[in-house]
Motif scaffolding. Structure first.
Motif, PDB file in Angstrom:
ATOM      1  N   LYS A 274      53.253  57.566  62.188  1.00 29.95           N
ATOM      2  CA  LYS A 274      52.403  56.848  61.231  1.00 29.95           C
ATOM      3  C   LYS A 274      53.049  55.525  60.828  1.00 29.95           C
ATOM      4  N   ARG A 394      55.419  57.768  50.354  1.00 29.81           N
ATOM      5  CA  ARG A 394      53.981  57.988  50.179  1.00 29.81           C
ATOM      6  C   ARG A 394      53.638  59.474  50.283  1.00 29.81           C
ATOM      7  N   ALA A 476      52.923  43.727  55.233  1.00 27.11           N
ATOM      8  CA  ALA A 476      51.599  44.265  55.556  1.00 27.11           C
ATOM      9  C   ALA A 476      51.654  45.767  55.835  1.00 27.11           C
ATOM     10  N   PRO A 477      52.542  46.250  56.733  1.00 25.80           N
ATOM     11  CA  PRO A 477      52.609  47.710  56.933  1.00 25.80           C
ATOM     12  C   PRO A 477      53.088  48.453  55.695  1.00 25.80           C
ATOM     13  N   ILE A 479      52.219  47.824  52.568  1.00 24.36           N
ATOM     14  CA  ILE A 479      51.029  48.074  51.760  1.00 24.36           C
ATOM     15  C   ILE A 479      50.116  49.076  52.455  1.00 24.36           C
ATOM     16  N   GLU A 480      49.989  48.945  53.776  1.00 24.62           N
ATOM     17  CA  GLU A 480      49.120  49.852  54.526  1.00 24.62           C
ATOM     18  C   GLU A 480      49.615  51.293  54.438  1.00 24.62           C
ATOM     19  N   LEU A 481      50.929  51.498  54.546  1.00 24.34           N
ATOM     20  CA  LEU A 481      51.466  52.852  54.499  1.00 24.34           C
ATOM     21  C   LEU A 481      51.280  53.484  53.124  1.00 24.34           C
ATOM     22  N   ASP A 483      49.026  52.601  50.925  1.00 23.02           N
ATOM     23  CA  ASP A 483      47.580  52.725  50.765  1.00 23.02           C
ATOM     24  C   ASP A 483      47.183  52.930  49.303  1.00 23.02           C
ATOM     25  N   ALA A 506      49.586  39.367  53.151  1.00 26.75           N
ATOM     26  CA  ALA A 506      49.525  40.829  53.268  1.00 26.75           C
ATOM     27  C   ALA A 506      48.518  41.412  52.289  1.00 26.75           C
ATOM     28  N   SER A 509      44.899  40.455  53.518  1.00 22.71           N
ATOM     29  CA  SER A 509      44.474  41.157  54.736  1.00 22.71           C
ATOM     30  C   SER A 509      44.456  42.673  54.583  1.00 22.71           C
ATOM     31  N   SER A 510      45.038  43.191  53.511  1.00 24.64           N
ATOM     32  CA  SER A 510      45.150  44.647  53.363  1.00 24.64           C
ATOM     33  C   SER A 510      43.809  45.326  53.125  1.00 24.64           C
ATOM     34  N   ARG A 512      42.799  46.097  50.312  1.00 28.25           N
ATOM     35  CA  ARG A 512      42.894  46.803  49.038  1.00 28.25           C
ATOM     36  C   ARG A 512      42.586  45.831  47.904  1.00 28.25           C
TER      37      ARG A 512
END
Length: 832
Positions: A274, A394, A476-477, A479-481, A483, A506, A509-510, A512
């Motif tokens: 992940k 997370r 960016a990853p 924030i993505e991780l 979530d 970031a 583009s997220s 969120r």
């Protein structure tokens, strides 16, 4: 040099880490400058002396103090600092040893899939498992290989190297008879290297995976391990992450992490994928505990060197070095995690074998040790370990409600976050607080990451090394991780322009939703406060002054055109869901860049001030008018002005006495006949107790910049103490709504003599007689947001008369000076 290092040198850290320095007669900073750096000592937990010298050989060659080089030149040159090892040592390392695998039952073996591919010429991958002893580990390894579902066709090829344990040989024979594995039995013990070679030579058209018999693999592991060979024809070997795999070790690199984490290895494998997906990192050598090898590289380079490396250790390193010199690559697949118990076959002889292998490698590859040392110093696998740490965070937190970005400079933002946590709990939003994470920027780009509440973190040593200057691409990853349901941006302070830009990108583009809280004026002024290079209020009227201001002063980022700076923030604010300002004065400035419709005024929640006992007026025996000055008084809070006031008071012998509850940036401001400096206080309750003991006549807020809120003013208002400030920003806005407040002309900021006269001319009788009823909001905008969100998710629970759902960020609390806010029931119960 001392002046340049003073700001970032940590005396307390240095003395705590190197206690012998306490016995010396020179101070810690002087010791570091003269001796400490040469001994490899670190000046703070955010700078590693040895790592900097190892990374930058030119600095080492010059014999220059590395910390001085970084502060004076290196940071501007784009060089990076590495966190001190002492910082990681302070983490609570897990103590539970690795759990020994449980032997599968007869029924479990019978239900396991058969992993033999016939005919032997059919395309497949050969998973080669050399076996010697340790039944529990051998059984766990083979069972995990048989039961781990993979799309890649593979054969489980096991070689019994004349095991001294009959139960091991019996298990292998039984599994071969049932068709679960293909078995080769050595009539005499051949040793590890020759046994591996037998396995690799068995099917000369198949790629192979070498797998130690003390490992555990998980679903999809082989698909992910083989993918780099499919995608990159120049890769010879692929190694996964593991707890015990030298360069591929996790969470700490180059060591055996022989302890259980908060999640099992199957979860770590899922989280690794992940976090890192198909990411590969080039390494000087693979690690033979679990290593995929391309058949074409074996055809070109030959098998392992059994003559040199005998019974084992170093053979895969030699092969990988030969591969590099023939133009091949060795990589780590950081999206795969395989548990490795280690040394089950070699036992006590492991250390001696390892040392002998290093000698043999040095003979064949004199460049090997240097390559390994440079790789460890550079640590290119660190970003992958950081992302895996984030994925674990997370997993531990569960669904993240709010991701806060802030800093570690203290002040109003810290108070705001503390009050926000209390308000959430007070208003039945404890779960929101528990599931929130705070990212605080520190000096040199490092960050502190933790839960909003006091929930303990798992062991995440790599997050200690996360540096937003060095690891911009991880934002960016990151924030993505995590979530989060909402990102809550409180400050970009402490970050360089490139890092600010990357964080903005970031966020945008997220996908969120994110809020910007207008705590300071950074979007308009890189110096945050509209103070110029001489620490005077610039007036905000002429942007042409910004160029000379930014060029004339030292900043934590490179020089920037003010038009570019503001345009960058304009774009960022355009994508924000909300721009929250704590006062109309702050909102007025926010509207210069942000969409007016997005800017809302939300006074800060301050539930802890609702039950403060008001102060009463006192008569002072010295006949002087006692002026309270509260807080940490830097230049923006009027430190130079206060110093000039004291000079005027002394020169004219004025009946004024300044009581400073807090501290100042100027050593010239000290306790004397006209001033009492009480020193730093710890929280509002401590400040209130001191003020009640002092019983001042009036409070002066000498801030010379347009404050956005001013938490310390809330303390004096809660005490019903007459309060004055300049006609500027939120300070004057709040005082105009406070019955015991008085607003002084802005021009007095430039005239300490006239300011003293104005303080003497104040009608204190009228101020003290005014009715000072005041209420503070005990709710937060976040509470409203999550209440509205819950209503949207469960509309059937909404009142029948409701026709439209509430706005996700509507603020119902009133200004704290309006007298109409709701009261909290009492102190907020902490910890979270």
């Amino acid at each position: 040099m001392r002046r340049e290092l003073r700001k970032e040198f940590d005396d307390a850290f240095y003395l705590r880490t190197y206690p012998k320095v306490r016995k010396l007669k020179i101070g810690p900073l002087r010791h570091y400058i003269l001796v400490g750096w040469k001994e490899g000592k670190d000046p703070s937990e955010l700078f590693s002396t040895r790592a900097y010298l190892d990374m930058y050989h030119d600095v080492a060659a010059q014999g220059m103090n590395p910390f001085h080089h970084f502060v004076a030149y290196g940071r501007e040159e784009g060089r990076i600092a590495t966190v001190s090892t002492a910082r990681r040592r302070n983490l609570h390392r897990p103590t539970e040893p690795l759990r020994v695998p449980v032997l599968p039952s007869v029924a479990a073996w019978a239900a396991a899939p058969r992993r033999v591919v016939d005919p032997e010429t059919a395309p497949a991958v050969n998973v080669v498992i050399p076996v010697y002893k340790s039944l529990e580990h051998v059984a766990a390894t083979i069972y995990s290989v048989l039961t781990a579902e993979c799309e890649v066709p593979f054969e489980c090829l096991v070689i019994d190297d004349c095991s001294p344990e009959p139960e091991v040989s019996a298990l292998l024979a039984k599994l071969a008879a049932s068709g679960h594995i293909r078995l080769i039995v050595n009539e005499t013990n051949q040793g590890f290297v020759r046994t591996v070679n037998i396995g690799m030579a068995h099917n000369t058209h198949r790629d192979v995976v070498l797998l130690n018999a003390d490992t555990v693999v998980h679903e999809g592991w082989l698909d992910r391990l083989m993918r780099p060979l499919r995608d990159h024809p120049d890769i010879a070997t692929v190694t996964p992450l593991s707890n015990n795999a030298t360069l591929a070790s996790y969470p700490n690199t180059a060591v055996d992490n022989a302890f259980e984490l908060e999640c099992d290895s199957a979860m770590l494998d899922r989280l690794a994928f992940k976090a890192n997906g198909t990411t590969v990192v080039d390494v000087p050598t693979g690690v033979g505990f679990a290593m995929a090898i391309r058949r074409a590289s074996l055809d070109e380079l030959g098998l392992f060197d059994a003559e040199t490396f005998g019974l084992g250790y170093g053979e895969e390193c030699d092969f990988c070095m030969r591969a590099i010199k023939a133009g091949w690559r060795n990589v780590l697949a950081t999206g795969v995690y395989v548990r490795h118990f280690g040394s089950m076959s070699f036992g006590p002889s492991q250390l001696a074998r390892s040392e002998k292998a290093q000698e043999l490698l040095a003979t064949k590859h004199p460049d090997y040790a240097g390559r390994i040392a440079r790789h460890i110093a550079a640590d290119p696998v660190l970003p992958s370990r950081i992302l895996l740490d984030i994925a674990r965070l997370r997993e531990m937190m569960g669904p993240v409600s709010v991701l806060f970005f802030s800093h570690t400079r203290g002040g109003g933002i810290e108070t705001y976050l503390e009050n926000t946590a209390k308000a959430l709990i007070e208003n039945n939003m404890r779960d929101v607080a528990r599931r929130s994470i705070v990212v605080q920027t520190q000096v040199q780009g490092f960050v502190k990451i933790g839960p909003f509440g006091r929930k303990p973190l798992p062991y995440l040593p790599n997050l200690e090394a996360l540096n937003l200057e060095r690891h911009k691409d991880l934002l960016a990853p990151f924030i993505e991780l995590l979530d989060p349901e909402l990102v809550h941006m409180n400050s970009f302070a402490g970050l360089s322009v490139p890092s600010i830009s990357r964080l903005m990108e970031a966020l945008i583009s997220s996908g969120r939703p994110y809020w910007h809280i207008w705590h300071d004026h950074q979007p308009l002024c890189p110096r945050l406060t509209f103070l110029d290079a001489e620490d005077r209020y610039c007036g905000e009227t002429d942007s042409t002054r910004c160029s000379s201001c930014l060029a004339a002063t030292s900043t934590s980022f490179e020089w920037v055109r003010i038009a570019d700076w503001r345009e960058r923030f304009r774009t960022y604010l355009a994508h924000a869901e909300l721009v929250s300002a704590p006062s109309e004065a702050a909102a007025l400035r926010a509207r210069r860049l942000a969409d007016v419709a997005k800017v809302e005024v939300h006074p800060h929640a301050e539930p802890h001030l609702t039950d403060v006992t008001p102060i009463t007026r006192a008569q002072h025996a010295d006949g002087k008018r006692h002026i309270l000055i509260l807080g940490a008084i830097g230049p923006h809070k009027g430190a130079y002005l206060i110093h000039s006031m004291l000079q005027d008071i002394e020169r004219r012998n004025l009946p004024l006495h300044l009581d400073i509850v807090g501290y100042t940036a100027l050593k010239e401001i000290a306790t004397g006949p006209n001033c009492t400096l009480y020193g730093k206080y710890h929280g509002d309750a401590d400040a209130i107790a001191r003020i009640q003991a002092i019983q001042p006549d009036v409070s002066l807020f000498a801030s010379i910049w347009p404050e956005t809120y001013l938490f310390t003013m809330s303390v004096t208002m809660a005490l019903h103490l007459p309060t004055v400030a300049f006609d500027l920003g939120a300070q004057s806005e709040r005082l105009r709504e406070y019955a015991r407040g008085a607003v002084l002309p802005e021009r007095l900021m430039e005239d300490p003599v006239a300011l003293n006269d104005a303080l003497l001319a104040l009608d204190l009788d009228a101020l003290w007689e005014a009715k000072a009823d005041i209420a503070f909001p005990n709710d937060s905008t976040l509470s409203d947001y999550f209440r509205a969100k819950a209503a949207l998710q469960a509309p059937e629970t909404a009142p029948a008369e409701a026709t439209t759902p509430p706005s996700p960020h509507v603020k119902t609390a009133v200004h704290p000076a309006s007298g109409n806010g709701s009261q909290s029931a009492g102190p907020i119960p902490l910890p979270l």
